[in-house]
Write a protein that holds these residues in place. Structure first.
Motif, PDB file in Angstrom:
ATOM      1  N   VAL A 294       0.838  -1.204   0.000  1.00  0.00           N
ATOM      2  CA  VAL A 294       0.000   0.000   0.000  1.00  0.00           C
ATOM      3  C   VAL A 294       0.872   1.254   0.000  1.00  0.00           C
ATOM      4  O   VAL A 294       0.618   2.195  -0.755  1.00  0.00           O
ATOM      5  CB  VAL A 294      -0.976  -0.007   1.201  1.00  0.00           C
ATOM      6  N   PHE A 295       1.918   1.266   0.831  1.00  0.00           N
ATOM      7  CA  PHE A 295       2.797   2.432   0.841  1.00  0.00           C
ATOM      8  C   PHE A 295       3.574   2.555  -0.462  1.00  0.00           C
ATOM      9  O   PHE A 295       3.847   3.660  -0.927  1.00  0.00           O
ATOM     10  CB  PHE A 295       3.752   2.384   2.037  1.00  0.00           C
ATOM     11  N   GLY A 296       3.942   1.444  -1.072  1.00  0.00           N
ATOM     12  CA  GLY A 296       4.642   1.481  -2.355  1.00  0.00           C
ATOM     13  C   GLY A 296       3.777   2.011  -3.478  1.00  0.00           C
ATOM     14  O   GLY A 296       4.271   2.618  -4.423  1.00  0.00           O
ATOM     15  N   MET A 297       2.481   1.787  -3.380  1.00  0.00           N
ATOM     16  CA  MET A 297       1.562   2.228  -4.425  1.00  0.00           C
ATOM     17  C   MET A 297       0.750   3.441  -3.981  1.00  0.00           C
ATOM     18  O   MET A 297      -0.239   3.793  -4.627  1.00  0.00           O
ATOM     19  CB  MET A 297       0.639   1.071  -4.793  1.00  0.00           C
ATOM     20  N   ALA A 298       1.149   4.101  -2.905  1.00  0.00           N
ATOM     21  CA  ALA A 298       0.377   5.206  -2.330  1.00  0.00           C
ATOM     22  C   ALA A 298       0.159   6.346  -3.309  1.00  0.00           C
ATOM     23  O   ALA A 298      -0.931   6.919  -3.370  1.00  0.00           O
ATOM     24  CB  ALA A 298       1.054   5.719  -1.058  1.00  0.00           C
ATOM     25  N   ASP A 299       1.183   6.690  -4.095  1.00  0.00           N
ATOM     26  CA  ASP A 299       1.020   7.793  -5.047  1.00  0.00           C
ATOM     27  C   ASP A 299      -0.053   7.468  -6.080  1.00  0.00           C
ATOM     28  O   ASP A 299      -0.883   8.308  -6.418  1.00  0.00           O
ATOM     29  CB  ASP A 299       2.346   8.102  -5.741  1.00  0.00           C
ATOM     30  N   GLY A 300      -0.039   6.242  -6.562  1.00  0.00           N
ATOM     31  CA  GLY A 300      -1.054   5.834  -7.528  1.00  0.00           C
ATOM     32  C   GLY A 300      -2.436   5.780  -6.925  1.00  0.00           C
ATOM     33  O   GLY A 300      -3.425   6.175  -7.547  1.00  0.00           O
ATOM     34  N   ILE A 301      -2.519   5.303  -5.697  1.00  0.00           N
ATOM     35  CA  ILE A 301      -3.806   5.253  -5.007  1.00  0.00           C
ATOM     36  C   ILE A 301      -4.338   6.664  -4.828  1.00  0.00           C
ATOM     37  O   ILE A 301      -5.525   6.932  -5.057  1.00  0.00           O
ATOM     38  CB  ILE A 301      -3.674   4.527  -3.644  1.00  0.00           C
ATOM     39  N   ARG A 302      -3.444   7.587  -4.438  1.00  0.00           N
ATOM     40  CA  ARG A 302      -3.847   8.977  -4.236  1.00  0.00           C
ATOM     41  C   ARG A 302      -4.350   9.610  -5.541  1.00  0.00           C
ATOM     42  O   ARG A 302      -5.374  10.279  -5.561  1.00  0.00           O
ATOM     43  CB  ARG A 302      -2.667   9.781  -3.676  1.00  0.00           C
ATOM     44  N   SER A 303      -3.633   9.374  -6.628  1.00  0.00           N
ATOM     45  CA  SER A 303      -4.046   9.989  -7.896  1.00  0.00           C
ATOM     46  C   SER A 303      -5.359   9.390  -8.406  1.00  0.00           C
ATOM     47  O   SER A 303      -6.207  10.108  -8.948  1.00  0.00           O
ATOM     48  CB  SER A 303      -2.946   9.860  -8.944  1.00  0.00           C
ATOM     49  N   GLN A 304      -5.533   8.088  -8.229  1.00  0.00           N
ATOM     50  CA  GLN A 304      -6.784   7.471  -8.667  1.00  0.00           C
ATOM     51  C   GLN A 304      -7.950   7.887  -7.788  1.00  0.00           C
ATOM     52  O   GLN A 304      -9.061   8.090  -8.271  1.00  0.00           O
ATOM     53  CB  GLN A 304      -6.652   5.947  -8.677  1.00  0.00           C
TER      54      GLN A 304
END
Length: 187
Positions: A37-47
């Motif tokens: 989740v922390f590794g993909m946090a930027d993508g999660i935030r943008s989506q």
């Protein structure tokens, strides 16, 4: 004297490695989720920004990941309580021979810390490999942040060790505080 407790705890943990598998695997599952989740946090935030509630969704995702990690640590605490219950005679013998409470508690806390740390490292390594693999394959359109993977690993390790110590301290202290005759007679 604490160093002797750590040595005794390490030997005991090696002897009881099989009983520590389930708590370690459960913790690994939670650590995997936290790190990914922390590794993909930027993508999660943008989506989630496209959905309109980026901050709330981001916090909810992190909260869910940490909750899963804490469930794994709760399994470590249950295993510790079970271990203490099975070792009451051993604790009685140690107390009857004059071993102070602090090294006994230290020895009993080695096992949950090792289970939490091993589980966290296993889950984190799997998450990093998965994140890097997804990033290289281009499966994750927003990419995977290596800094986020490192932060997730650090957070997962800190939370799991602190929680394992916090949840295991009370049962181990109570067990080490029992009078030796009660431990030896009650088994």
């Amino acid at each position: 004297m604490i160093r002797k407790g750590l040595s005794y705890g390490w030997l005991s943990a090696q002897r009881r490695a099989r009983e520590m598998m389930l708590p370690a695997v459960t913790t690994a599952t939670g650590a995997f989720l936290v790190v990914i989740v922390f590794g993909m946090a930027d993508g999660i935030r943008s989506q989630s920004a496209a959905l309109g509630h980026a901050d709330e969704i981001g916090r909810a995702v992190v909260l869910i990941a940490v909750t899963v990690l804490l469930v794994g640590v709760a399994e470590v605490a249950v295993a510790t309580t079970r271990t203490v219950a099975h070792r009451t005679r051993e604790l009685g013998v140690l107390a009857a021979n004059g071993v102070p409470r602090a090294p006994v508690v230290t020895a009993l806390l080695v096992e949950p810390v090792i289970a939490a740390a091993v589980g966290t490292f296993a889950g984190a390594i799997l998450a990093v490999l998965t994140g890097v693999g997804l990033g290289i394959a281009g499966v994750v359109a927003t990419g995977v942040s290596y800094g986020g993977l490192a932060v997730g690993t650090a957070i997962a390790l800190a939370v799991s060790i602190v929680a394992a110590l916090g949840t295991s301290a009370v049962p181990t202290w109570k067990a080490a505080s029992r009078p030796p005759i009660r431990s030896l007679a009650g088994g």
